[in-house]
Design an enzyme around this catalytic site. Structure first.
Site, short mmCIF file in Angstrom:
data_model
loop_
_atom_site.label_atom_id
_atom_site.label_comp_id
_atom_site.label_asym_id
_atom_site.label_seq_id
_atom_site.Cartn_x
_atom_site.Cartn_y
_atom_site.Cartn_z
N ASP A 104 1.07 -1.04 -0.14
CA ASP A 104 0.10 0.01 0.33
C ASP A 104 0.93 1.27 -0.02
OD1 ASP A 104 -2.32 1.77 -0.14
OD2 ASP A 104 -2.82 -0.51 1.06
N ASP A 206 -3.47 4.38 -1.90
CA ASP A 206 -4.47 4.89 -1.02
C ASP A 206 -4.30 5.94 -1.77
OD1 ASP A 206 -6.05 4.45 1.25
OD2 ASP A 206 -4.44 6.54 1.55
N GLU A 269 -6.94 3.44 -5.83
CA GLU A 269 -7.53 3.61 -4.59
C GLU A 269 -8.94 5.25 -5.50
OE1 GLU A 269 -9.75 3.77 -0.74
OE2 GLU A 269 -8.64 5.21 -1.36
N HIS A 331 -11.10 -3.08 3.93
CA HIS A 331 -11.12 -2.84 5.26
C HIS A 331 -12.08 -1.38 5.36
CE1 HIS A 331 -8.63 -0.93 2.94
NE2 HIS A 331 -8.22 0.51 4.14
N ASP A 332 -12.42 -1.04 4.43
CA ASP A 332 -13.58 0.15 4.76
C ASP A 332 -15.16 0.66 4.61
OD1 ASP A 332 -10.48 1.96 5.11
OD2 ASP A 332 -10.89 2.29 2.62
O1 TEU Z 1 -9.96 5.22 2.22
C1 TEU Z 1 -10.24 6.29 1.24
C2 TEU Z 1 -11.87 6.40 2.57
O2 TEU Z 1 -11.47 6.65 3.67
C3 TEU Z 1 -12.37 6.44 1.81
O3 TEU Z 1 -13.54 5.92 2.67
C4 TEU Z 1 -13.35 7.77 1.01
O4 TEU Z 1 -13.40 8.82 2.42
C5 TEU Z 1 -15.03 7.58 0.77
O5 TEU Z 1 -15.31 6.70 0.83
C6 TEU Z 1 -14.90 8.11 -0.33
O6 TEU Z 1 -16.40 7.40 -0.94
C7 TEU Z 1 -8.06 5.42 2.53
C8 TEU Z 1 -7.86 3.94 2.61
O7 TEU Z 1 -8.83 2.87 2.46
C9 TEU Z 1 -8.68 4.84 4.41
O8 TEU Z 1 -8.78 2.58 4.61
C10 TEU Z 1 -8.10 4.91 5.68
O9 TEU Z 1 -8.67 6.00 6.30
C11 TEU Z 1 -7.82 6.54 4.45
O10 TEU Z 1 -8.15 6.04 2.79
C12 TEU Z 1 -6.76 7.59 5.04
O11 TEU Z 1 -5.99 6.31 4.19
#
Ligand code: TEU
Length: 539
Positions: A104, A206, A269, A331-332
């Protein structure tokens, strides 16, 4: 295998990517947190499953305000996960098994404990000051503009010492770096080179669409569709804080670095609608190899017509030569089994693994793990601390390996960093391995078919209009080989007819129920049980 251009398909086109959240996968030293040696112990699991590449969420030194997405050293290994030699051992062993390893890359922000930020905040004229984003207070002393952090609250925090605000699109401990500064670019590019030189096969990058911000820092406009069920940051449309045109130059530069090594991949992402998402492939396919396609993860109404629409829209929007990809969990986001229920989760896996393009699956979804409730007082995720409804702790519970205490994730007397699911004594790798009709067996079976059938791996996609509104079906074809995928996205049995696809000789390759009860007399009347998907080899 050759693609249209005549060159060989790449591993990231042929393969299945499996996301490991290192804190939650396997703890080898009984401290309650997963680690690199734990992952190495489980390499045979990946080869047994049949996946091809492992993507690790961040493993770098971190104060863990956002569990590794707040990095204090881009070229080190977080002690809780192990050492650099543990990493090298993992990488070596991964390659020896014929697997790829993807790391990542978190280029949008560092930890506030990163030496760069410590320097930057020390004084207004520090040489690293401009590595981050500083603005004077608004005339009333408040934040410079109305931007909201993705975790809630203002995206600006006042630094008392120097009297300016710094920007953080995420946690207050995650200051955004200034990508308009060439020194920052070079520093992060060197991070990429560092890991590529070590042999890493690619990066998942990310928040790639957030790297560049409006030069004038204009206020974001209100979102007319916002309501109380949505997250705080969604009150505004991210017109000036996301997807700025200058971002593409950066992605191109990152791609050039990747291209200077053999066979590396960049996965972005990017949460954007399809038309905007597609621009991240680059006008000459010279940006990200795979801009993540999250539409299935975001889908709130799991219905055949909607899924079909999404797939067709995506297929139609893809630029010529761009390779597709699909994601079903990460994971989100709430887990698959919690979003669609345990029965449909099997159908969804069949969908993921048979759509055209590279599938990315999230650890534990292959055994049917669901979200594990964590009460507010035990919540650790920064997003959950702001608004418990959006906590991501539930989707990060320990991987369920067996029926022993703590499910084999960590020692029996250790407190895991997040609670283990209550149903772990039945939902776990060891028992599902023994059960020939389990979700795990299904996952493995479909991957095996994918590996052996070019139609599924690299074939074309063609939707088949079916006579039932709750069935989604399509054909994957390569040369003469045709596989019909028929998915019952409902809990009612369906009978459908596929006239014109050939009368006799079709053969069921796999049912989601794996009970071998399904018989196919002819394609005129295909009977599907509740929540059943079928893979049918056409004559
Ligand atoms: O995720 C970005 C994030 O938080 C997404 O959930 C986004 O805000 C939203 O869905 C957009 O519609 C990345 C990582 O995957 C996450 O775990 C981190 O917390 C975040 O970036 C900050 O690094």
């Amino acid at each position: 295998m050759e693609n249209q251009a005549g060159s060989a398909y790449k591993w990231w086109q042929n393969g299945v990517i499996y996301q490991v959240y290192p804190r939650s996968f396997k703890d080898s030293n009984d401290d309650g947190v997963g680690d690199l040696n734990g992952i190495r112990q489980k390499l045979d699991y990946f080869t047994w499953l049949g996946v091809d590449a492992i993507w690790l969420s961040p493993i770098y030194p971190s104060p863990m305000a956002d569990f590794g997405y707040d990095i204090s050293d881009y070229t080190g290994v977080e002690p809780v996960f192990g050492t650099m030699s543990d990493f090298d051992a993992l990488l070596k062993a991964t390659h020896e098994k014929g697997l790829k390893l993807i790391l990542d890359l978190v280029p949008n922000h560092t930890s506030d404990e990163h030496p760069w930020f410590k320097e930057a905040r020390s004084s207004r004229d520090n040489p690293k000051r401009d590595w981050y984003i500083w603005r004077d207070p608004a005339p009333d002393g408040g934040p410079p503009n109305n931007w909201i952090s993705h975790f809630g609250g203002s995206a600006w925090t006042l630094d008392e010492t120097t009297g300016q605000y710094y920007l953080h699109l995420f946690d207050v401990k995650q200051p955004d770096v200034n990508w308009r500064n060439p020194q920052v670019r070079e520093a992060i590019y060197n991070v990429m080179r560092f890991w590529f030189d070590r042999g890493v096969d690619g990066f998942r990058i990310d928040v790639l669409w957030l790297l560049i911000k409006d030069e004038q820092f204009r206020d974001n406009p209100p979102n007319p569709d916002w309501n109380e069920t949505k997250q705080a940051y969604q009150r505004l449309l991210e017109k000036y804080s996301a997807d700025q045109p200058e971002t593409h130059q950066i992605v191109k530069e990152m791609r050039q670095i990747a291209n200077s090594y053999p066979d590396r991949v960049l996965i972005g992402e990017i949460y954007l609608p399809y038309p905007e998402l597609m621009t991240y492939y680059g006008p000459n396919l010279d940006e990200a190899h795979l801009p993540f396609n999250f539409r299935l993860v975001e889908l709130s109404n799991w219905e055949a017509s909607t899924i079909q629409e999404i797939v067709n829209q995506y297929e139609a929007a893809l630029p010529e030569g761009a390779w597709p990809n699909w994601v079903l969990g990460n994971h989100d986001r709430p887990r698959l089994a919690s979003r669609v229920g345990p029965e449909q989760a099997r159908v969804a896996q069949m969908l993921l693994l048979t759509l055209r393009g590279t599938p990315t699956c999230y650890y534990g979804d292959e055994i049917g793990m669901h979200d594990v409730e964590v009460p507010p007082e035990l919540t650790v995720d920064p997003r959950g601390l702001f608004d418990h409804r959006y906590s991501r702790d539930p989707v990060r519970s320990p991987m369920q390996w067996d029926a022993s205490p703590n499910t084999g994730f960590t020692g029996p007397n250790v407190k895991p960093w997040l609670p283990v699911a209550e149903d772990y004594s039945t939902v776990n790798v060891a028992s599902e391995r023994e059960d020939s009709s389990s979700m795990l067996s299904l996952f493995r079976r479909i991957i095996e078919l994918r590996r052996n059938l070019p139609a599924l791996k690299i074939g074309s996609y063609q939707v088949v209009e079916s006579s039932s509104a709750t069935v989604f079906s399509y054909i994957r074809q390569h040369a003469q080989q045709k596989v019909l995928v028929v998915l019952n996205i409902s809990s009612q049995p369906q009978e459908i007819s596929f006239k014109g696809l050939g009368e006799n000789g079709a053969e069921i390759l796999c049912s989601t129920s794996l009970d071998n009860q399904q018989k196919l007399n002819n394609l005129q009347e295909v009977r599907l049980r509740a929540n059943e998907g079928l893979l049918i080899l056409l004559p």
